[in-house]
Design a protein around this motif. Structure first.
Motif, PDB file in Angstrom:
ATOM      1  N   VAL A   5       0.856  -1.195   0.000  1.00  0.00           N
ATOM      2  CA  VAL A   5       0.000   0.000   0.000  1.00  0.00           C
ATOM      3  C   VAL A   5       0.890   1.242   0.000  1.00  0.00           C
ATOM      4  O   VAL A   5       1.796   1.369   0.833  1.00  0.00           O
ATOM      5  N   CYS A   6       0.651   2.111  -0.990  1.00  0.00           N
ATOM      6  CA  CYS A   6       1.464   3.329  -1.139  1.00  0.00           C
ATOM      7  C   CYS A   6       0.818   4.471  -0.378  1.00  0.00           C
ATOM      8  O   CYS A   6      -0.357   4.773  -0.596  1.00  0.00           O
ATOM      9  N   ILE A   7       1.600   5.079   0.514  1.00  0.00           N
ATOM     10  CA  ILE A   7       1.049   6.192   1.283  1.00  0.00           C
ATOM     11  C   ILE A   7       1.957   7.408   1.155  1.00  0.00           C
ATOM     12  O   ILE A   7       3.175   7.279   1.054  1.00  0.00           O
ATOM     13  N   LYS A   8       1.333   8.564   1.130  1.00  0.00           N
ATOM     14  CA  LYS A   8       2.087   9.806   1.010  1.00  0.00           C
ATOM     15  C   LYS A   8       1.891  10.667   2.250  1.00  0.00           C
ATOM     16  O   LYS A   8       0.775  10.784   2.749  1.00  0.00           O
ATOM     17  N   GLN A   9       3.001  11.229   2.725  1.00  0.00           N
ATOM     18  CA  GLN A   9       2.902  12.184   3.836  1.00  0.00           C
ATOM     19  C   GLN A   9       2.677  13.557   3.213  1.00  0.00           C
ATOM     20  O   GLN A   9       3.396  13.946   2.287  1.00  0.00           O
ATOM     21  N   PHE A  37      -6.726  10.081   1.871  1.00  0.00           N
ATOM     22  CA  PHE A  37      -7.171   8.969   1.016  1.00  0.00           C
ATOM     23  C   PHE A  37      -6.392   7.698   1.326  1.00  0.00           C
ATOM     24  O   PHE A  37      -6.884   6.581   1.158  1.00  0.00           O
ATOM     25  N   ASP A  38      -5.147   7.862   1.816  1.00  0.00           N
ATOM     26  CA  ASP A  38      -4.297   6.682   2.018  1.00  0.00           C
ATOM     27  C   ASP A  38      -4.656   5.911   3.287  1.00  0.00           C
ATOM     28  O   ASP A  38      -4.299   4.737   3.412  1.00  0.00           O
ATOM     29  N   GLU A  39      -5.375   6.543   4.211  1.00  0.00           N
ATOM     30  CA  GLU A  39      -5.831   5.805   5.403  1.00  0.00           C
ATOM     31  C   GLU A  39      -6.832   4.733   4.980  1.00  0.00           C
ATOM     32  O   GLU A  39      -6.846   3.626   5.504  1.00  0.00           O
ATOM     33  N   ASP A 128      -2.602  16.519  -5.715  1.00  0.00           N
ATOM     34  CA  ASP A 128      -3.977  16.446  -6.216  1.00  0.00           C
ATOM     35  C   ASP A 128      -4.102  15.931  -7.644  1.00  0.00           C
ATOM     36  O   ASP A 128      -5.132  16.117  -8.262  1.00  0.00           O
ATOM     37  N   THR A 129      -3.057  15.250  -8.198  1.00  0.00           N
ATOM     38  CA  THR A 129      -3.172  14.890  -9.616  1.00  0.00           C
ATOM     39  C   THR A 129      -3.890  13.560  -9.808  1.00  0.00           C
ATOM     40  O   THR A 129      -4.478  13.318 -10.855  1.00  0.00           O
ATOM     41  N   GLY A 130      -3.784  12.665  -8.818  1.00  0.00           N
ATOM     42  CA  GLY A 130      -4.364  11.335  -9.015  1.00  0.00           C
ATOM     43  C   GLY A 130      -3.617  10.537 -10.068  1.00  0.00           C
ATOM     44  O   GLY A 130      -4.106   9.536 -10.581  1.00  0.00           O
TER      45      GLY A 130
HETATM   46  C1  LIG Z   1       0.685  22.120  -5.368  1.00  0.00           C
HETATM   47  C2  LIG Z   1       1.405  21.024  -6.112  1.00  0.00           C
HETATM   48  C3  LIG Z   1       1.068  20.810  -7.406  1.00  0.00           C
HETATM   49  C4  LIG Z   1       1.715  19.793  -8.112  1.00  0.00           C
HETATM   50  N1  LIG Z   1       1.352  19.596  -9.393  1.00  0.00           N
HETATM   51  C5  LIG Z   1       1.943  18.574 -10.050  1.00  0.00           C
HETATM   52  C6  LIG Z   1       1.570  18.302 -11.396  1.00  0.00           C
HETATM   53  O1  LIG Z   1       0.719  18.985 -11.971  1.00  0.00           O
HETATM   54  N2  LIG Z   1       2.174  17.305 -12.036  1.00  0.00           N
HETATM   55  C7  LIG Z   1       3.120  16.555 -11.428  1.00  0.00           C
HETATM   56  O2  LIG Z   1       3.633  15.663 -12.075  1.00  0.00           O
HETATM   57  N3  LIG Z   1       3.492  16.759 -10.146  1.00  0.00           N
HETATM   58  C8  LIG Z   1       2.919  17.758  -9.468  1.00  0.00           C
HETATM   59  N4  LIG Z   1       3.293  17.998  -8.194  1.00  0.00           N
HETATM   60  C9  LIG Z   1       4.273  17.182  -7.583  1.00  0.00           C
HETATM   61  C10 LIG Z   1       3.546  16.031  -6.910  1.00  0.00           C
HETATM   62  O3  LIG Z   1       3.171  16.380  -5.649  1.00  0.00           O
HETATM   63  C11 LIG Z   1       4.444  14.884  -6.818  1.00  0.00           C
HETATM   64  O4  LIG Z   1       4.697  14.434  -8.000  1.00  0.00           O
HETATM   65  C12 LIG Z   1       3.958  13.756  -5.963  1.00  0.00           C
HETATM   66  O5  LIG Z   1       4.953  12.959  -5.565  1.00  0.00           O
HETATM   67  C13 LIG Z   1       2.825  12.891  -6.504  1.00  0.00           C
HETATM   68  O6  LIG Z   1       1.801  13.524  -7.076  1.00  0.00           O
HETATM   69  P1  LIG Z   1       0.461  13.859  -6.340  1.00  0.00           P
HETATM   70  O7  LIG Z   1       0.758  14.559  -5.090  1.00  0.00           O
HETATM   71  O8  LIG Z   1      -0.431  14.490  -7.310  1.00  0.00           O
HETATM   72  O9  LIG Z   1      -0.102  12.410  -5.935  1.00  0.00           O
HETATM   73  P2  LIG Z   1      -1.380  11.643  -6.506  1.00  0.00           P
HETATM   74  O10 LIG Z   1      -1.093  11.087  -7.844  1.00  0.00           O
HETATM   75  O11 LIG Z   1      -2.610  12.476  -6.366  1.00  0.00           O
HETATM   76  O12 LIG Z   1      -1.406  10.442  -5.416  1.00  0.00           O
HETATM   77  C14 LIG Z   1      -2.231   9.321  -5.636  1.00  0.00           C
HETATM   78  C15 LIG Z   1      -1.775   8.220  -4.721  1.00  0.00           C
HETATM   79  O13 LIG Z   1      -0.444   7.807  -5.078  1.00  0.00           O
HETATM   80  C16 LIG Z   1       0.283   7.438  -3.913  1.00  0.00           C
HETATM   81  N5  LIG Z   1       1.433   8.350  -3.757  1.00  0.00           N
HETATM   82  C17 LIG Z   1       1.591   9.614  -4.240  1.00  0.00           C
HETATM   83  N6  LIG Z   1       2.801  10.125  -3.880  1.00  0.00           N
HETATM   84  C18 LIG Z   1       3.410   9.144  -3.141  1.00  0.00           C
HETATM   85  C19 LIG Z   1       4.657   9.050  -2.460  1.00  0.00           C
HETATM   86  N7  LIG Z   1       5.528  10.060  -2.473  1.00  0.00           N
HETATM   87  N8  LIG Z   1       4.949   7.901  -1.789  1.00  0.00           N
HETATM   88  C20 LIG Z   1       4.076   6.861  -1.778  1.00  0.00           C
HETATM   89  N9  LIG Z   1       2.860   6.894  -2.382  1.00  0.00           N
HETATM   90  C21 LIG Z   1       2.542   8.011  -3.052  1.00  0.00           C
HETATM   91  C22 LIG Z   1      -0.691   7.567  -2.733  1.00  0.00           C
HETATM   92  O14 LIG Z   1      -1.345   6.333  -2.540  1.00  0.00           O
HETATM   93  C23 LIG Z   1      -1.683   8.604  -3.247  1.00  0.00           C
HETATM   94  O15 LIG Z   1      -2.969   8.498  -2.667  1.00  0.00           O
HETATM   95  C24 LIG Z   1       2.676  18.996  -7.478  1.00  0.00           C
HETATM   96  C25 LIG Z   1       2.997  19.220  -6.143  1.00  0.00           C
HETATM   97  C26 LIG Z   1       2.361  20.219  -5.476  1.00  0.00           C
HETATM   98  C27 LIG Z   1       2.665  20.424  -4.055  1.00  0.00           C
END
Ligand SMILES: Cc1cc2nc3c(=O)[nH]c(=O)nc-3n(C[C@H](O)[C@H](O)[C@H](O)COP(=O)(O)OP(=O)(O)OC[C@H]3O[C@@H](n4cnc5c(N)ncnc54)[C@H](O)[C@@H]3O)c2cc1C
Length: 275
Positions: A5-9, A37-39, A128-130
């Motif tokens: 399970v992948c979790i992000k801080q 969402f990761d909980e 927030d990208t999903g």
């Molecule tokens: C305000 C802001 C905007 C950003 N916009 C972009 C963008 O447009 N495009 C881009 O490529 N990056 C973007 N980033 C960088 C982005 O935060 C990182 O790429 C990040 O590691 C993953 O993207 P996400 O936060 O959208 O995660 P999401 O894809 O939304 O996460 C989905 C799921 O993936 C898993 N996951 C995500 N990150 C991790 C981790 N580090 N470790 C373990 N599991 C994880 C979790 O289960 C999480 O619920 C942005 C960062 C910030 C702070």
């Protein structure tokens, strides 16, 4: 069964400092929480293992303090935890994040054996990208099942999973080969609150650390170097001053006033648009 399970801080508030040079969040200076969402993803992983046996492994890429998030996952019932942390990973976008997590999962497989299922949250509340979940599936060459609201069944002999997805148009039941990557919704379960015993047990468990040298991954694919997406600017949008206007009095009269006001705003808006 082996479930990762992948979790992000993530920062616990929007009051975060931005690194003026790289425009990335200064994560080591922000109060932090486990991405909400990761909980639900952790809870689902623990329930799958309770039903089918095996182990649930929590995995996070982040700065050293992300160990706290992994400890919370151990308290929630995960059996093991891996922190993927290295200066080289800083500023990663979703592509670089998915490459690093995929390499870490291959490392876990080399150490422990085949991973049958990977569960992610629907999205992180900061980036927030999903995108990470589906990206991870592409990196590993396995099917992604996103927006999962229910795991209907897992047939380990047949190597199949059946799940319900919740989409805008309604619900969809899908069947896929295992291993697969799921991204789960908040309504898939109710995360348990760790008991004192669970917290004590979690304290005994270690969080294994993986750096770039432990992964079969070129540095060019990690961190800012491996990120085709650069966050150009992060800023808190100006709060719009909204003045509420209460109309009182005889209904037809107030209705007239309201209609006039709406027309006024519309014309003003149109005037501004026409320049
Ligand atoms: C305000 C802001 C905007 C950003 N916009 C972009 C963008 O447009 N495009 C881009 O490529 N990056 C973007 N980033 C960088 C982005 O935060 C990182 O790429 C990040 O590691 C993953 O993207 P996400 O936060 O959208 O995660 P999401 O894809 O939304 O996460 C989905 C799921 O993936 C898993 N996951 C995500 N990150 C991790 C981790 N580090 N470790 C373990 N599991 C994880 C979790 O289960 C999480 O619920 C942005 C960062 C910030 C702070």
């Amino acid at each position: 069964m082996r479930v990762v399970v992948c979790i992000k801080q993530v920062p616990s508030s929007t009051k975060v400092k931005i690194n003026p040079e790289t425009n990335t969040l200064m994560r080591d200076q922000a109060g932090t929480i486990v991405n909400p969402f990761d909980e639900f993803a952790v809870e689902e992983a623990v329930r799958v293992v309770e039903r089918h046996g095996g182990e649930a492994i929590a995995l996070s890429m982040g700065p050293p303090q992300a160990e706290e998030a992994l400890r919370a996952a151990l308290e929630q019932g995960c059996d093991r935890a891996y922190l993927v942390s290295d200066r080289a990973f800083a500023g990663a976008d979703t592509l670089a994040t998915s490459h690093t997590l995929a390499a870490a999962i291959k490392k876990i497989e080399a150490e422990l054996g085949k991973v049958d299922l990977i569960i992610c949250g629907k999205q992180a509340i900061d980036g927030d990208t999903g995108q990470v979940g589906p990206s991870l599936a592409v990196r590993l060459g396995i099917p992604p099942l996103s927006y999962v609201s229910k795991i209907i069944g897992i047939n380990l002999e047949a190597g199949k999973i059946t799940a319900e997805r919740s989409l805008e148009e309604g619900k969809e039941v899908v069947r896929s080969d295992l291993p697969a990557v799921l991204t789960v919704l908040k309504n898939i379960n109710i995360p348990r609150y760790p008991s004192l015993l669970a917290k004590r047990k979690a304290k005994q468990k270690s969080v294994d650390k993986l750096g770039l040298k432990d992964l079969d991954l070129p540095e060019e694919k990690t961190g800012l170097k491996g990120s085709p997406t650069w966050v150009v600017r992060i800023f808190t949008p100006e709060a719009r001053s909204s003045k509420a206007q209460i109309y009182t009095g005889e209904p037809s009269h107030t209705a007239r006033l309201l209609a006039d006001r709406i027309m006024e705003i519309k014309c003003k808006g149109k005037g501004e648009a026409d320049g």
